[in-house]
Design an enzyme around this catalytic site. Sequence first.
Site, mmCIF file in Angstrom:
data_model
loop_
_atom_site.group_PDB
_atom_site.id
_atom_site.type_symbol
_atom_site.label_atom_id
_atom_site.label_comp_id
_atom_site.label_asym_id
_atom_site.label_seq_id
_atom_site.Cartn_x
_atom_site.Cartn_y
_atom_site.Cartn_z
ATOM 1 N N ASP A 101 0.775 -1.152 -0.113
ATOM 2 C CA ASP A 101 -0.011 0.000 0.069
ATOM 3 C C ASP A 101 0.792 1.199 -0.034
ATOM 4 O O ASP A 101 1.145 1.904 0.911
ATOM 5 C CB ASP A 101 -0.894 -0.091 1.113
ATOM 6 C CG ASP A 101 -2.074 0.853 1.061
ATOM 7 O OD1 ASP A 101 -2.137 1.734 -0.022
ATOM 8 O OD2 ASP A 101 -2.967 0.903 1.778
ATOM 9 N N HIS A 209 -7.851 0.132 7.366
ATOM 10 C CA HIS A 209 -8.301 1.508 6.925
ATOM 11 C C HIS A 209 -9.664 1.892 7.549
ATOM 12 O O HIS A 209 -10.685 0.993 7.887
ATOM 13 C CB HIS A 209 -8.486 1.619 5.334
ATOM 14 C CG HIS A 209 -7.252 1.344 4.779
ATOM 15 N ND1 HIS A 209 -7.129 0.962 3.432
ATOM 16 C CD2 HIS A 209 -5.928 1.348 5.143
ATOM 17 C CE1 HIS A 209 -5.787 0.742 3.070
ATOM 18 N NE2 HIS A 209 -5.042 1.046 4.260
ATOM 19 N N LEU A 211 -12.330 5.699 8.359
ATOM 20 C CA LEU A 211 -12.840 7.124 8.348
ATOM 21 C C LEU A 211 -13.336 7.375 9.753
ATOM 22 O O LEU A 211 -13.991 6.350 10.080
ATOM 23 C CB LEU A 211 -13.562 7.620 7.379
ATOM 24 C CG LEU A 211 -14.051 8.963 7.258
ATOM 25 C CD1 LEU A 211 -14.328 9.633 5.968
ATOM 26 C CD2 LEU A 211 -15.190 9.224 8.292
ATOM 27 N N ASN A 335 3.812 4.669 4.557
ATOM 28 C CA ASN A 335 4.662 3.789 3.561
ATOM 29 C C ASN A 335 5.255 4.230 2.625
ATOM 30 O O ASN A 335 4.484 4.668 1.448
ATOM 31 C CB ASN A 335 3.334 2.692 3.089
ATOM 32 C CG ASN A 335 2.902 1.687 4.293
ATOM 33 O OD1 ASN A 335 3.340 1.414 5.500
ATOM 34 N ND2 ASN A 335 2.172 0.677 3.664
ATOM 35 N N HIS A 409 3.632 5.164 13.411
ATOM 36 C CA HIS A 409 2.675 5.319 12.527
ATOM 37 C C HIS A 409 1.462 4.903 13.227
ATOM 38 O O HIS A 409 0.291 5.074 12.432
ATOM 39 C CB HIS A 409 2.949 4.583 11.230
ATOM 40 C CG HIS A 409 2.430 3.266 11.282
ATOM 41 N ND1 HIS A 409 2.848 2.181 12.074
ATOM 42 C CD2 HIS A 409 1.673 2.589 10.374
ATOM 43 C CE1 HIS A 409 2.164 1.079 11.773
ATOM 44 N NE2 HIS A 409 1.590 1.462 10.485
ATOM 45 N N ALA A 411 -0.655 2.149 16.494
ATOM 46 C CA ALA A 411 -0.803 1.473 17.583
ATOM 47 C C ALA A 411 0.046 -0.085 17.666
ATOM 48 O O ALA A 411 1.034 -0.482 18.513
ATOM 49 C CB ALA A 411 -1.985 1.029 18.403
ATOM 50 N N LYS A 485 -15.757 1.370 8.881
ATOM 51 C CA LYS A 485 -14.725 0.644 8.391
ATOM 52 C C LYS A 485 -15.232 -0.142 7.074
ATOM 53 O O LYS A 485 -16.286 -0.481 6.799
ATOM 54 C CB LYS A 485 -14.524 -0.443 9.595
ATOM 55 C CG LYS A 485 -13.950 0.001 10.905
ATOM 56 C CD LYS A 485 -12.723 0.386 10.749
ATOM 57 C CE LYS A 485 -11.821 -1.022 10.589
ATOM 58 N NZ LYS A 485 -10.302 -0.617 10.577
#
Lengths: 486, 162
Positions: A101, A209, A211, A335, A409, A411, A485
């Site tokens: 990614d 990923h 929001l 990344n 970046h 947890a 999600k």
Amino acid sequence: MTQAYIGPLERIDETRWRIPKSYKPGMRVDGIIFADDGLIEQIRHDQAPEQVANVAFLPGIQVASLAMPDIHWGYGFCIGGVCATDPDEGGVISPGGVGYDINCGVRLIRTALSEDQVRPRLKELVNELFQQIPTGVGRTGKYHFDRKELRHLMAEGPRYLIQRGLCTEEDIEHTEAEGRLEGAKPENVSDRALDRGAEQCGTLGSGNHFLEVQVVDAVFDQEAAEVMGLFPGQVCVMIHSGSRGLGYQVCDDALHALRNAPEKYGIKLPDRQLLCAPVHSPEGQHYIGAMRAAANFAWCNRQLLTWQAREVFESVFDKPWQDLQMQVVYDVCHNIAKFEEHEIEGKKKWVWVHRKGATRAFPPGHPEIPEKYRRIGQPVLIPGDMGRASWVLVGQQDSMAKSFGTTCHGAGRAMSRTAAVQDARGRSIERELQERGIVARARSWKGLAEEQPAAYKDVDLVVEVVHKAGLSKKVARLRPIGVIKG
Amino acid sequence: MFEVFAHTADLGLRIRAGDLPTLFAEAGKALFSVLVENLEAIACRETHPLTLENDNLEYLFFDWLDQLLYLFDAQKLVLADFQVTITGGEMANHVQGGRPAEGSSDAGKANAPCWRLEAICRGEKLDRQRHILDHEVKAITYHGLKVEKAEGGWLAEVVVDI
């Protein structure tokens, strides 16, 4: 079961541990892991430290193979790995050191809304975000770009979206590298990559990923928070996504092209996923051009996600997004490989810094920081888990000396996906989050189970280490109140 | 026979079979079981032929899964049944590299011992009303990739990036 790491880990200081280069023949430098006593115990549980040692095999590697405190077992590189190579000393570029990614990253958008104003409409807001923003595997976006337009996106980044009315100058100013890496070569991106990415610009994706609608929970650095326009009780939106199928395929294509590179260039590798080529080679140059194109595409993706979020807020709160003051605070990738100048053993050198699940954290005054933020340091966005917190940090001076201007970046995972699903059997994560005041929407029970808060390390502990180590400084802690999600 | 094993943020696939064609066919099912929750809902109404060649068996295996992932991601095909034939080990005048073999024979590396896979993949176009999607597989990885002879036949392991 995952095998624990049984190799050496020598304490350097309160926040650093060394894997000496004598551990494995072939290591060119030491490995150094940033962690405190508690985290290092978790880190020993899998093979991530072994991967830190493996990265130390890469030709041209400088100083040490580094890992941040959110390190966990990856493929090839560990997640949380940092490695700088000097092209003039035979240094390599490694697609695996960037990851599939390419330019996966985080964007923070602030609002003028307080938690009190959002709470009564929270469910409606999250439902609408989930409805309007494409999430999950195989979902296509509402924006369509033909081949020619895709090449513009890859060459120009989100600036190309200004003419479509989907981006502003201010959005670009607050994006790392203004959303455009110089030297992108869209012509190096294969048709297969375009096929996979064509319909995915403006989609969130799946896995980790997200929001999130978040609230500024606590401010630790008043001045920096003010410069970023953040205040306690304020509602923000955090987006975590990357270059979607296009980027994945760019990496896949590059690794395919590099299958014979170890023999061709006489490189000995302990893991095939570390495939690489000298920066000064046709294969290396080809990948760099394609990687930069994919990175620019990723910034376009986060820009379109931003735009869709603004539209949802507009419809729910019945005000233009400008009136809601939904400005981009910052957008930063975790990344990527970037060509940067660093001081190494007293000498200035240009090196390729690979950050695989690690965030650039340049200190105050660095010329690559947007002017607005230059005196406070580069904003760093650290997504945590969907139940506890995320963080805003700023880069600090020690990051240049200790970690090539890099910090953590996220947890970092504490549980595998399969273990997390096992752990969640018989539970409703959605209900548990609801009881904590968090509205979460996901495509499936399993999706939430795999990403449940307990699957991650406590991000507060990770941030404490990078703060103490002087890599980056705490500015604000954000807690989630709404989650979508894939 | 396949199982999914833990790999922190990703997933591992372990496949066992008595012979190579079955190993590859099961691996195809394993991959789609990660992508689609209800494999049984896939109707085999379309066929998709696939031919691959490589002089390295592990890379042939990788390319097989890589190609299936591409068909899913780019062409929105969900596949549930794989009829696989594998010939190999012989000295043949074939191309090295592993992308689909059609039209690529000119660039061949002469006299490389080559594995050849021919497959008929069956399935249909993705239909969100009927197919429940599960994980997004970003890529097949080379990390820990193995295809080897084992007790009772063959064993393969591969980690997919989620």
